[in-house]
Design a protein around this motif. Structure first.
Motif, PDB file in Angstrom:
ATOM      1  N   ARG A  83     -13.186 -16.840-114.182  1.00 36.21           N
ATOM      2  CA  ARG A  83     -12.988 -18.301-114.167  1.00 36.21           C
ATOM      3  C   ARG A  83     -13.633 -18.938-112.953  1.00 36.21           C
ATOM      4  N   LYS A 127      -6.322  -6.836-114.985  1.00 35.99           N
ATOM      5  CA  LYS A 127      -6.795  -7.793-115.984  1.00 35.99           C
ATOM      6  C   LYS A 127      -6.710  -9.220-115.454  1.00 35.99           C
ATOM      7  N   GLU A 128      -5.629  -9.526-114.737  1.00 37.44           N
ATOM      8  CA  GLU A 128      -5.481 -10.868-114.179  1.00 37.44           C
ATOM      9  C   GLU A 128      -6.542 -11.150-113.130  1.00 37.44           C
ATOM     10  N   ARG A 129      -6.807 -10.176-112.249  1.00 36.25           N
ATOM     11  CA  ARG A 129      -7.830 -10.373-111.224  1.00 36.25           C
ATOM     12  C   ARG A 129      -9.210 -10.551-111.850  1.00 36.25           C
ATOM     13  N   THR A 130      -9.502  -9.787-112.884  1.00 34.42           N
ATOM     14  CA  THR A 130     -10.796  -9.902-113.559  1.00 34.42           C
ATOM     15  C   THR A 130     -10.942 -11.262-114.222  1.00 34.42           C
ATOM     16  N   ALA A 131      -9.864 -11.734-114.876  1.00 29.92           N
ATOM     17  CA  ALA A 131      -9.920 -13.040-115.536  1.00 29.92           C
ATOM     18  C   ALA A 131     -10.083 -14.163-114.514  1.00 29.92           C
ATOM     19  N   ALA A 132      -9.371 -14.056-113.370  1.00 30.15           N
ATOM     20  CA  ALA A 132      -9.492 -15.083-112.336  1.00 30.15           C
ATOM     21  C   ALA A 132     -10.897 -15.098-111.747  1.00 30.15           C
ATOM     22  N   ASP A 192      -3.954  -1.724-116.470  1.00 27.24           N
ATOM     23  CA  ASP A 192      -3.098  -2.377-115.477  1.00 27.24           C
ATOM     24  C   ASP A 192      -3.166  -3.894-115.660  1.00 27.24           C
ATOM     25  N   PRO A 193      -2.031  -4.578-115.903  1.00 27.86           N
ATOM     26  CA  PRO A 193      -2.059  -6.038-116.082  1.00 27.86           C
ATOM     27  C   PRO A 193      -2.603  -6.778-114.864  1.00 27.86           C
ATOM     28  N   LYS A 194      -2.339  -6.276-113.664  1.00 24.41           N
ATOM     29  CA  LYS A 194      -2.829  -6.951-112.459  1.00 24.41           C
ATOM     30  C   LYS A 194      -4.355  -6.923-112.409  1.00 24.41           C
TER      31      LYS A 194
END
Length: 219
Positions: A163, A155-160, A151-153
């Motif tokens: 950071r 992946k985005e939450r994990t990357a954020a 799920d791209p979302k």
């Protein structure tokens, strides 16, 4: 089917696993048919064939041999009894001299060795049938995890989150700082301590010292 997979479990299986359950049930039924018990006449015919070509065991009556063979081979299929007889008469049984009839135990043991692959397959299929539901649930769980990871979302939450963790400063220690004892407080603590009387030395009372004294006085 109910012997291998109960109805409630079967209804909870996905279609692919239901098809596998049917295949297992069909194969187990085939094996059960192959392993069907022979009639007593099949054992009698085997004993007569052996008796016609091999010498009987010493001091054993033929009627007793037939009775013991029926008991030892009561759970064996007819084809396995026939194959065992052929192996003994054809000299294909290890450690058999080809002179005397085999004992009932030797005969039954060789027959069970012949059918062992079918028994092992049946046990393996039953074990697989008992684990079909667990396999289906594990597969569904792995599929959900793979979908979540893709799920791209997510992946985005994990990357954020990564950071934010790397960018945040290290937290200061929240515990109480160590406070040293001042000279004035140390004097007060020393005044509160009760003086201890000096303890006399017990060195002179030890056996080593007493022994040395006795040695000197004796010398």
């Amino acid at each position: 089917m109910s012997e291998l997979v109960t109805d409630d479990v079967f209804n909870r299986l996905p279609e692919r696993y239901q098809n596998r359950a049917r295949q297992i049930a069909a194969r187990v039924a085939e094996i059960d048919s192959v392993l069907a018990r022979a009639q007593p006449t099949a054992v009698r015919d085997a004993v007569l064939r052996l008796r016609g070509q091999l010498r009987p065991q010493p001091d054993i009556a033929l009627t007793e041999v037939a009775s013991e063979f029926r008991l030892a081979c009561s759970d064996l299929p007819e084809w396995a009894i026939s194959e065992t007889t052929n192996d003994y008469l054809g000299g294909r049984v290890e450690n058999h001299t080809g002179q005397f009839m085999p004992t009932c135990a030797e005969f039954a043991r060789h027959a069970r060795w012949i059918i062992r692959p079918f028994i092992a397959e049946r046990a393996s299929l039953k074990n697989e049938a008992a684990r079909l539901l667990q396999r289906a649930e594990d597969e569904a769980r792995r599929f959900r995890i793979e979908m979540e990871r893709a799920d791209p979302k997510l992946k985005e939450r994990t990357a954020a989150l990564m950071r934010s963790v790397r960018a945040s400063p290290a937290k200061a220690h929240s515990g109480q700082p160590h406070q040293g004892i001042t000279d004035e407080m140390r004097e007060k603590l020393d005044a509160l301590r009760k003086p201890r009387p000096e303890q006399p030395s017990r060195l002179l009372e030890t056996r080593v010292v007493k022994g040395a004294r006795s040695f000197r006085s004796g010398s």
